[in-house]
Each structure stands twice: as structure tokens, then as C-alpha cells.
Design a protein around this motif. Structure first.
Motif, PDB file in Angstrom:
ATOM      1  N   TYR A  69       0.831  -1.204   0.000  1.00  0.00           N
ATOM      2  CA  TYR A  69       0.000   0.000   0.000  1.00  0.00           C
ATOM      3  C   TYR A  69       0.859   1.244   0.000  1.00  0.00           C
ATOM      4  N   ASN A  70       0.212   2.321  -0.357  1.00  0.00           N
ATOM      5  CA  ASN A  70       0.833   3.637  -0.333  1.00  0.00           C
ATOM      6  C   ASN A  70      -0.203   4.621   0.191  1.00  0.00           C
ATOM      7  N   VAL A  71       0.239   5.549   1.021  1.00  0.00           N
ATOM      8  CA  VAL A  71      -0.664   6.556   1.575  1.00  0.00           C
ATOM      9  C   VAL A  71      -0.331   7.902   0.945  1.00  0.00           C
ATOM     10  N   ALA A  89      -5.290   5.700   1.037  1.00  0.00           N
ATOM     11  CA  ALA A  89      -4.367   4.563   1.036  1.00  0.00           C
ATOM     12  C   ALA A  89      -4.780   3.675  -0.130  1.00  0.00           C
ATOM     13  N   ILE A  90      -3.830   3.392  -1.004  1.00  0.00           N
ATOM     14  CA  ILE A  90      -4.086   2.538  -2.163  1.00  0.00           C
ATOM     15  C   ILE A  90      -3.455   1.175  -1.883  1.00  0.00           C
ATOM     16  N   VAL A 104      -7.335  -1.072  -4.450  1.00  0.00           N
ATOM     17  CA  VAL A 104      -8.430  -0.776  -3.530  1.00  0.00           C
ATOM     18  C   VAL A 104      -8.068   0.523  -2.813  1.00  0.00           C
ATOM     19  N   ASN A 105      -8.969   1.492  -2.893  1.00  0.00           N
ATOM     20  CA  ASN A 105      -8.753   2.775  -2.226  1.00  0.00           C
ATOM     21  C   ASN A 105      -9.460   2.785  -0.879  1.00  0.00           C
ATOM     22  N   ILE A 106      -8.735   3.238   0.123  1.00  0.00           N
ATOM     23  CA  ILE A 106      -9.328   3.471   1.440  1.00  0.00           C
ATOM     24  C   ILE A 106      -9.073   4.938   1.753  1.00  0.00           C
ATOM     25  N   TYR A 107     -10.148   5.664   2.025  1.00  0.00           N
ATOM     26  CA  TYR A 107     -10.044   7.104   2.276  1.00  0.00           C
ATOM     27  C   TYR A 107     -10.115   7.375   3.775  1.00  0.00           C
ATOM     28  N   PHE A 108      -9.218   8.244   4.237  1.00  0.00           N
ATOM     29  CA  PHE A 108      -9.160   8.637   5.645  1.00  0.00           C
ATOM     30  C   PHE A 108      -9.460  10.121   5.764  1.00  0.00           C
ATOM     31  N   LEU A 127     -13.976   2.527   2.771  1.00  0.00           N
ATOM     32  CA  LEU A 127     -13.440   1.803   1.624  1.00  0.00           C
ATOM     33  C   LEU A 127     -14.210   2.207   0.384  1.00  0.00           C
ATOM     34  N   GLU A 128     -13.506   2.242  -0.754  1.00  0.00           N
ATOM     35  CA  GLU A 128     -14.166   2.614  -2.002  1.00  0.00           C
ATOM     36  C   GLU A 128     -15.368   1.705  -2.256  1.00  0.00           C
TER      37      GLU A 128
END
Length: 162
Positions: A69-71, A89-90, A104-108, A127-128
Motif C-alpha cells: 500500500y501507499n498513503v 491509502a491505495i 483498492v482505495n481506502i479514504y481517511f 473503503l471505495e
């Protein structure tokens, strides 16, 4: 910006604003369920600190090491007494057959009070393509969420190709 990303980020911001409004309406708001030692206090918050804390939080998740992952920091959202910092976070699980797999994108969202520097940073994530908003300390992350999204994307891709 993609339409889905804007909708998901908007939902996060609305959630934080709604919860803040509920707290303000109560005479004695309940203490935050999040540990301020993990996310810190609004005083002295930096974008880099938020980035680091999201990465540290992700490391607590029980997920297989195949997930990389990458933020990324996206942008701030300004509100009267608050500033909300948005991150993404991808996640990806590369394989030999598919070195660039489905993402998968997770948005914070990290809410910082401008008027209460001693208040804890409030954090939510989504989560997307999902509508459930999670709060660290209240939600236990499940690797199944990531696999469900990648499987759905793969199924959709196969449907589009046929």
C-alpha cells in the motif's frame, strides 16, 4: 477527481460534521473512543504526522503481507471551526501473473479543531464503493473487505470484456 472518490470523500466529511453536531447537542458529550495517544491532539498536528499515523494504524491490521500500500495526502476541507485533512491509502496484491493488480482505495479523514487545540484528532475511514464509515478503535479491519472489492472489480472487468 473521479466521481466515486468525490462522493466517498464527501460522505466522510458529512459524517464528521454530523457527529460533531450530535456531540454539541448533548450536555455532556461522551469521550472519544479513539486513543489520543495514537492519533494525537489537534495542537501541533501536521500533514506528515497524519500520514505517519495512518501508516502506523494500517500496520496493526491483520492482513497478509502480499498486500502492498501507499498513503497519499489529498487535500484539506475547511469548515468554520475545523479543518479536515483527507488521505487515500491505495492497496494492491501483486502476483507474478498480475504484477499490477486491482487497486483498492481506502479514504481517511482527520478532523482538527481550530478552537480546541487540546482535543483529540478525530479519524474516520471508508473503503471505495462501500458506504459504511469506520472509526479506528470501534471497527476491526478485515482483509476480506479488500479481497471482496478486488474480486468485484475483476468480475466487472470480465463482464465488460465479454
Amino acid at each position: 477527481m473521479e466521481r466515486n472518490e468525490a462522493a466517498e470523500l464527501s460522505l466522510l466529511v458529512k459524517s464528521l460534521r454530523f457527529e460533531r453536531q450530535l456531540k454539541e447537542e448533548l450536555e455532556n458529550p461522551p469521550p472519544s473512543m479513539m486513543d489520543s495517544t495514537v492519533w494525537g491532539l489537534c495542537r501541533g498536528f501536521t500533514i506528515g504526522q497524519g500520514h505517519f499515523r495512518i501508516q502506523a494504524y494500517i500496520k496493526t491490521w491483520d492482513i497478509k503481507p502480499v498486500w502492498v500500500y501507499n498513503v497519499d495526502y489529498l487535500r484539506p476541507e475547511l469548515d468554520d471551526d475545523f479543518k479536515i485533512h483527507l488521505y487515500r491509502a491505495i492497496f494492491m496484491a501483486p502476483t507474478a501473473r498480475k504484477p499490477i493488480g486491482d487497486r483498492v482505495n481506502i479514504y481517511f479523514a482527520m478532523e482538527i479543531s481550530k478552537t480546541e487545540p487540546g482535543a483529540p484528532v478525530e479519524v474516520r475511514f471508508i473503503l471505495e464503493s462501500r458506504r459504511l464509515i469506520h472509526t479506528p478503535g470501534r471497527s476491526k479491519f478485515s482483509e476480506k473487505w479488500l479481497t471482496d472489492i478486488t474480486e468485484t472489480k475483476a468480475l466487472f472487468q470480465r463482464m465488460m470484456e465479454s
